[in-house]
Design a protein around this motif. Structure first.
Motif, mmCIF file in Angstrom:
data_model
loop_
_atom_site.group_PDB
_atom_site.id
_atom_site.type_symbol
_atom_site.label_atom_id
_atom_site.label_comp_id
_atom_site.label_asym_id
_atom_site.label_seq_id
_atom_site.Cartn_x
_atom_site.Cartn_y
_atom_site.Cartn_z
ATOM 1 N N SER A 28 1.178 -1.122 0.060
ATOM 2 C CA SER A 28 -0.003 -0.254 0.056
ATOM 3 C C SER A 28 1.011 1.232 -0.112
ATOM 4 C CB SER A 28 -0.770 0.194 1.551
ATOM 5 O OG SER A 28 -1.588 1.540 1.070
ATOM 6 N N SER B 226 -2.494 5.123 7.463
ATOM 7 C CA SER B 226 -4.172 4.501 6.459
ATOM 8 C C SER B 226 -5.519 4.848 8.137
ATOM 9 C CB SER B 226 -4.811 3.253 6.438
ATOM 10 O OG SER B 226 -3.322 3.231 5.385
ATOM 11 N N LYS C 106 -4.694 2.345 -2.774
ATOM 12 C CA LYS C 106 -4.160 0.377 -2.112
ATOM 13 C C LYS C 106 -3.563 0.455 -3.850
ATOM 14 C CE LYS C 106 -5.252 0.426 1.581
ATOM 15 N NZ LYS C 106 -4.948 -1.194 3.238
ATOM 16 N N SER D 254 -7.027 -5.234 -3.239
ATOM 17 C CA SER D 254 -7.710 -3.274 -2.349
ATOM 18 C C SER D 254 -9.029 -2.769 -3.249
ATOM 19 C CB SER D 254 -6.172 -3.274 -1.939
ATOM 20 O OG SER D 254 -6.077 -3.502 -1.024
#
Lengths: 492, 532
Positions: free
Chosen positions: B407, B414, B461, B466
Motif C-alpha cells: 500500500s 491509513s 491502495k 484492495s
C-alpha cells in the motif's frame, strides 16, 4: 408486441454459441441470428425515425425517434460487426491465436453485450437502464481481455474498474433523482420512470436535481470516455479484438451519451432552462477535444490513434449539444456519421493487424502495394473522419462551427486549431503507413491482397456515409433530424 | 404481601438453586464434549459430603484463615439479598447502590486473597497475586457500566435501574450488557479468564487460593462461588428482560410461582450458554488478560459515550444509528488491513451490519415496505456476506502468495486518513442540505462515508484486491443510500443489482488471478504495459 421478446433470439444465439460443438456451427448460427435480429430491429426502428409511427411509452418501455435512431445504428453495426467477426476471429482461430473455447465465448458474450445495449435504449425505467448499462461493462470485459496476454488483461482490468466505479456513481445520481421525485409526491414506482420524471421534473427540488445530474454526468461520462475519466478508453480500444473496438467506439460510447441526454432533459425541464447543463457539456467537450489533440501528436499505434479520435468526436458531439438547438442537430448528424466512419476505420485496422501482426505504425510500410484495397479504404475513412468535404462529418462540423463562432468566438478558434492538429497527426500517421516505401525484396514478392468480406462491409459503410452527407444537405434530411432532436432536447 | 417476606423468599430460592447452577454447567459441558457427565444434582451431595469431612488446617495460619470462608459466603449472600433477582423494591433494595455492590464484591475477593496468602504456600500466593490483578482491572469497568446505566435510568441503585425498565429501549445499553457479561465471566472465574476445572499451577487463579482449604471451610467457599454465579446469571437475564421481575409490595402466590419457574428457566438457559462458551473458546494466557479487559472497557466506555452524546444532543439514538456507526467503523478498520483474508472478513462483517441496519429500520417504516426490508437483508447476507467473499477468496486463493499486499500508506497513516475523511465528510454534509433527509441523517452519512472511503481505498491502495474491495465498499455505500433515500427498490431490480455485485466480484477475481499469473504480482504499479 412487447419489446421483451427481442431478448429471446439474443438468448438463443447466446446459448447456441455456448453449446454448439464446432466452429462452423457457431459461425453460422451467429450470422443467422445477427441478420434476423438486426433486420427485425431495423425494420422496427425505421418507421419511428421518420415519424411514421408515434412515440410508444409504457411503464417499462420508452420508444421514440431518438431511441430508435440509436436502435437503428446498433442494429446496423451489430450486423456489420458479426460479419467482420466471423472473418477476423475466424482468421485468428485458424492461426491458433485463440482456441475453440475462446471462440465460442467471444460470440456468446458478444450477443449478450449487444442485447444489453438494446435494453439500455428502449427501457423507460432508470434502474433497468442502469442495470443494462452495467451489463454492457460486465459482458464486454472478457471481450476486451480475450487474448490472455499481459496487455489485454491490463486493459480489461482498467476498463472494468473505471467503468464499474463510474456507473456505480451514476446509480447514486439515479437514486437521488428518484428520491427527489418521491419527496415531490410522485407516486409509487413512477419515481423510477424516465417519462414520469420528465413530466414532474419542475416540482423536484433544484438542489437535489443538480447534485443528481453531477453524479450521473461524471458516472456515465466515464463510460462515454470524457476527458479526465478517459483513461480506460485508449487501452481498451487498442487491446480489444478489432470488431469489438469498432462496436465500442461506434455505438457503446454513444449509448452512454444517450443515457446522459435522457437525464439532461429531466434536469433542464426542472430548471426550465438548459444553460446549466449546457455549460457542463461545453466544458467537458472542450477538454476532451483538447486532450485528444495533444495526445494524438505522440501516438505510435494506429489503434490508439483511432481511440483518441473517438474521444475527440465524443467531445465534439458534447460540445455541439451544449451550444444550442441548432448545435444539437449538428450533434445528431455527427453521431450518425461518426458511427459509420469509425467502425469502417476499426474494421480496416483489424485487416491491417491480421496482415502485419502489429499495431505499431513504424513497422508498417508499403501498405499500398501489399494491401491495396485495405489501404485505399482506410485512407478514405481517415479523410472522412477528419471531415474532408464530401464526408457527412463535414456537414455536422460545419453546422457546429457556424454556431460556435457566433456564441464563443475564442473557444471556436482554439477548437479549429485543435481539429487541425488532429487532422495533421492522423494524416501523418496513415500516410506514413500507406505510402512510405521500404526497399525490401521479400515484401515485393508477396502476393497482392484479395478482395474479402471486410472490404465489402467497409465499402458499403463508406457509401452510406456519402449518401448521408448528401441527405443531410437536403431539407428533408434536416427536418427529420430536427424532429429527432425535438424528442430529446429541452427547448425553452 | 410484605417486602420482608419477598426478600426471604428470594434468599431461600437462590440458596436452594445455587448448587444446581454449578452442577448444570458441568453436566451440559460434559454432554457438549461427548461425555455422559455426572448428574446436575451432584453438587448438593458434594457439599454435604464436604460438610461431614474433617478439616486439616496448617499450624502456621492465624484467625484470618478461619474467618475467610464466612466472610466470602457472607458477601455472596449479601449480594443475593440486595440485588433485584426476583423482586424489585424489596426490603433491602435501597442498599443495592452500585458502589455498595462493587464494595461487597471487593470485600469478598480481598478476603479470598488474604486466605490464599495466609498459609504461605507458593500456590496460594501465586493465585492471590493473579486474583488481585484481575480485581484491579475489573473495578473501573464495573464502575463504568453501572454509572452509564444509572445515568440513563436516573437512579444509582441497581434496583432502580432495573425498575425503570430501560435496558433495551436504548440500543446502546446493549453494549453495557455485553460488557457486564464479560465482567461476570471474569468475576466468577470462568473461561477465558480462569479455568474452574483445573489444578494446574500455570493456569489456576481461583482454585489456587482455595487449595489449602478442606472439609467444612471448603464447602462454604464452594457454596459461595456457586451463589455468586447464580446471582450474576439471573442479574444479566434480568437486564435483558426487566419485565420478568415481581414488585415486592404487591404480589400473589400465582405470580410468585410463575416467576420462580422463570428463574429456573433463566438459570438453565444461562448455564447452557456458559457451557457453550466454555466448550468453544480456550483460556487466555494470563499476560493477554489486559486485552480482554481492554475490550470490556472499550465496550463499556463506548456505551457511556453514546449515552452522554445522546443526552447532550437530546436526540434519541436508535438501533439503525448504532449499526451504521459499526458499519463505518468496520470499514475504517478494513482500511488499514493488509491481509486479503482480514480485508474480506471485515468487508463481510460490514455487509452483515448493513443487513442489520435494514432489519432495525423495520419498526420505523410503513407496513408495505417491511417485506422489502426483509428481502434486502436476506439478499445482503446471502450475496455480500457469503457469496462475494467466497468468490474472491476462492479464486484469489487458488494462487498462493497473496498474503502481503503493498500500500502507499502504512496502516497507521491509513487510519489517520480514514478519520480525516470521516470528519471532512461530516462537515461537507452539514453544509449541503438535501430536503427531507433530516430523519435518516445517520444513514446518509454512512452511505456517503462508505462511498468516499471506497474511492479513497481504490486510489491509495496499490493492490488489485484492495481495489476490488474498494469497489465493493462503494456498492455497499449505495445499498445504504437506497435505504436512506427511496427505501426500497422494485423486487426484480433489487435482484438485478445484487446479481451485478456478485458478477462484478466474480469477473474481477478472475481478472486478478490472470494478472497474478501473467505479472507474477498483484501490485497495480506493475500494470504499466500500456502507458503510451
Amino acid at each position: 408486441m412487447n419489446p421483451i421478446f427481442i431478448t429471446i433470439p439474443f438468448l438463443a444465439a447466446f446459448l447456441g454459441s455456448l453449446f454448439l460443438k464446432t466452429e462452423s456451427q457457431v459461425r453460422k448460427i451467429n450470422l443467422l441470428f445477427s441478420f434476423l435480429n438486426g433486420g427485425a430491429l431495423i425494420f422496427y426502428a425505421v418507421p419511428f425515425i421518420f415519424h411514421a409511427r408515434g412515440k410508444e411509452i409504457s411503464h417499462w418501455w420508452l420508444m421514440d425517434s431518438f431511441s430508435m435512431l440509436f436502435i437503428f445504428l446498433v442494429a446496423f453495426i451489430y450486423i456489420a460487426t458479426t460479419i467482420i467477426s466471423t472473418r477476423y476471429i475466424g482468421h485468428e482461430y485458424e492461426e491458433k491465436i485463440i482456441n475453440l473455447r475462446q471462440y465460442k465465448l467471444y460470440f456468446a458474450l458478444f450477443q449478450m453485450f449487444v442485447l444489453c445495449m438494446i435494453l439500455t435504449l428502449i427501457t423507460n425505467n432508470s434502474l433497468v437502464l442502469w442495470l443494462a448499462l452495467e451489463g454492457t461493462t460486465l459482458f464486454s470485459t472478457f471481450l476486451v481481455g480475450l487474448y490472455r496476454k499481459k496487455t489485454s488483461i491490463e486493459a480489461a482490468w482498467k476498463y472494468m474498474i473505471l467503468c464499474s466505479t463510474g456507473i456505480s456513481l451514476g446509480l447514486v445520481g439515479i437514486l437521488l433523482l428518484s428520491y427527489g421525485a418521491h419527496e415531490a409526491g410522485v407516486a409509487g414506482e413512477n419515481i423510477f420512470s424516465i417519462t414520469a420524471l420528465m413530466e414532474s421534473a419542475h416540482s423536484i427540488s433544484p438542489n437535489i436535481i443538480k447534485l443528481a445530474f453531477i453524479f450521473l454526468f461524471i458516472g456515465f461520462g466515464t463510460k462515454v470516455g470524457l476527458a479526465p475519466m478517459h483513461n480506460w478508453l485508449p487501452d481498451a480500444h487498442s487491446k480489444a479484438p478489432s470488431p469489438i473496438s469498432a462496436i465500442f467506439s461506434a455505438v457503446l460510447l454513444n449509448i452512454a451519451l444517450y443515457a446522459i441526454l435522457r437525464f439532461k432533459f429531466i434536469t433542464d425541464s426542472a430548471f426550465s432552462d438548459p444553460t446549466w447543463t449546457n455549460n457542463l457539456f461545453l466544458i467537458f467537450g472542450f477538454l476532451s477535444v483538447i486532450l485528444s489533440a495533444l495526445m494524438m501528436l505522440i501516438q505510435v499505434n494506429y489503434k490508439r490513434m483511432l481511440a483518441y479520435s473517438s474521444i475527440e468526436h465524443m467531445g465534439l458531439i458534447l460540445f455541439s449539444l451544449g451550444l444550442s438547438p441548432l448545435g444539437a442537430v449538428a450533434a445528431v448528424m455527427h453521431m450518425i456519421g461518426h458511427t459509420f466512419i469509425k467502425s469502417t476505420l476499426f474494421f480496416g485496422a483489424g485487416e491491417i493487424l491480421i496482415q502485419w501482426k502489429t499495431t505499431k505504425v513504424e513497422k508498417i510500410k508499403n501498405m499500398l502495394t501489399r494491401a491495396r484495397y485495405t489501404s485505399v479504404l482506410f485512407i478514405v475513412g481517415i479523410l472522412s473522419i477528419i471531415a474532408i468535404p464530401p464526408s457527412a462529418l463535414f456537414m455536422s462540423e460545419y453546422g457546429m462551427f457556424s454556431q460556435a463562432i457566433v456564441l464563443y468566438p475564442v473557444t471556436a478558434i482554439i477548437f479549429f486549431v485543435a481539429l487541425g492538429i488532429i487532422a495533421y497527426a492522423m494524416l501523418a500517421l496513415s500516410i506514413n503507413m500507406i505510402f512510405a516505401t521500404e526497399k525490401n525484396e521479400k515484401d515485393a514478392k508477396n502476393k497482392a491482397e484479395r478482395w474479402n468480406i471486410t472490404h465489402t462491409v467497409m465499402t458499403i459503410e463508406l457509401i452510406v456515409v456519402l449518401g448521408l452527407a448528401i441527405w443531410f444537405t437536403t431539407s428533408h434530411g434536416v427536418s427529420v433530424i430536427e424532429d429527432i432532436v425535438k424528442d430529446f432536447l429541452f427547448i425553452k | 404481601m410484605s417486602p420482608i417476606i419477598a426478600t426471604l423468599i428470594q434468599i431461600f430460592f437462590i440458596l436452594l438453586i445455587a448448587p444446581l447452577t454449578t452442577g448444570l454447567v458441568c453436566f451440559v459441558k460434559a454432554r457438549l464434549q461427548g461425555r455422559k457427565g455426572a448428574s446436575p444434582f451432584l453438587f448438593y451431595v458434594t457439599l454435604l459430603t464436604l460438610l461431614k469431612k474433617e478439616m486439616v488446617i496448617s499450624n502456621a495460619t492465624s484467625w484470618i484463615f478461619r474467618v475467610v470462608p464466612f466472610v466470602v459466603l457472607g458477601s455472596s449472600i449479601a449480594l443475593a439479598i440486595v440485588l433485584p433477582l426476583i423482586f424489585t423494591d424489596a426490603s433491602m433494595a435501597q442498599l443495592s447502590d452500585f458502589l455498595i455492590v462493587a464494595g461487597i464484591l471487593v470485600v469478598g475477593s480481598i478476603f479470598l486473597v488474604l486466605g490464599g496468602l495466609e498459609t504461605g504456600s507458593a500456590f496460594g500466593g501465586m493465585g492471590s497475586s493473579r486474583e488481585i490483578t484481575i480485581a484491579a482491572l475489573l473495578e473501573p469497568i464495573v464502575i463504568l457500566i453501572f454509572s452509564t446505566l444509572s445515568f440513563v435510568a436516573n437512579s444509582s441503585t441497581i434496583d432502580g435501574i432495573l425498575g425503570s425498565q430501560i435496558s433495551l429501549s436504548e440500543p446502546y445499553l446493549l453494549l453495557s450488557v455485553i460488557a457486564l457479561i464479560l465482567v461476570a465471566l471474569a468475576e466468577n472465574a470462568r473461561y477465558p479468564v480462569d479455568n474452574p476445572a483445573t489444578h494446574l499451577e500455570l493456569t489456576m487463579v481461583h482454585e489456587a487460593m482455595v487449595l489449602e482449604y478442606s472439609g467444612k471451610y471448603l464447602a462454604l467457599l464452594e457454596y459461595a462461588s456457586a451463589i455468586k454465579l447464580t446471582v450474576f446469571s439471573i442479574l444479566i437475564t434480568n437486564f435483558l428482560f426487566p419485565s420478568t421481575l415481581l414488585d415486592a409490595s404487591s404480589w400473589g402466590v400465582g405470580d410468585l410461582f410463575v416467576v420462580l419457574c422463570l428463574g429456573i428457566v433463566k438459570i438453565v438457559l444461562m448455564m447452557i450458554g456458559l457451557a457453550l462458551i466454555e466448550s468453544m473458546i480456550v483460556k487466555m494466557r494470563f499476560y493477554r488478560m489486559s486485552e480482554y479487559f481492554s475490550i470490556a472497557f472499550v465496550v463499556a466506555f463506548l456505551s457511556m459515550l453514546v449515552a452522554l452524546l445522546s443526552s447532550y444532543s437530546s436526540e434519541p439514538i436508535k438501533y439503525h444509528v448504532i449499526f451504521s456507526i459499526f458499519t463505518v467503523m468496520s470499514v475504517v478498520l478494513l482500511f488499514g488491513k493488509v491481509r486479503l483474508k482480514a480485508i474480506l472478513r471485515y468487508y463481510a462483517f460490514s455487509s452483515l451490519l448493513i443487513a442489520a441496519i435494514a432489519l432495525s429500520l423495520i419498526p420505523l417504516v410503513k407496513e408495505e415496505e417491511i417485506t422489502h426490508l426483509w428481502i434486502f437483508a436476506i439478499f445482503t447476507i446471502v450475496t455480500k456476506t457469503l457469496a462475494v467473499p467466497y468468490v474472491i477468496s476462492h479464486i484469489g486463493h487458488a494462487k498462493k502468495s497473496l498474503t502481503n499486499l503493498p500500500s502507499f500508506l502504512r496502516p497507521g497513516k491509513s487510519y489517520f486518513l480514514a478519520i480525516i475523511l470521516l470528519i471532512v465528510t461530516y462537515f461537507t454534509l452539514r453544509n449541503i442540505s438535501i430536503v427531507g433527509l433530516i430523519e435518516w441523517n445517520s444513514l446518509l452519512y454512512t452511505a456517503v462515508t462508505l462511498i468516499v472511503l471506497g474511492i479513497t481505498m481504490m486510489i491509495i491502495k496499490r493492490n488489485i484486491f484492495s481495489q476490488i474491495v474498494g469497489l465493493l465498499v462503494i456498492e455497499n455505500g449505495i445499498a445504504v443510500f437506497v435505504l436512506a433515500t427511496v427505501g426500497s427498490l422494485p423486487l426484480m431490480i433489487e435482484f438485478g443489482i445484487f446479481g451485478v455485485t456478485v458478477a462484478t466480484a466474480y469477473i474481477l477475481a478472475i481478472l486478478s488471478a490472470q494478472i497474478n499469473d501473467l505479472y507474477g504480482s498483484t501490485d497495480t504499479d506493475d500494470l504499466r504495459e500500456l502507458s503510451e
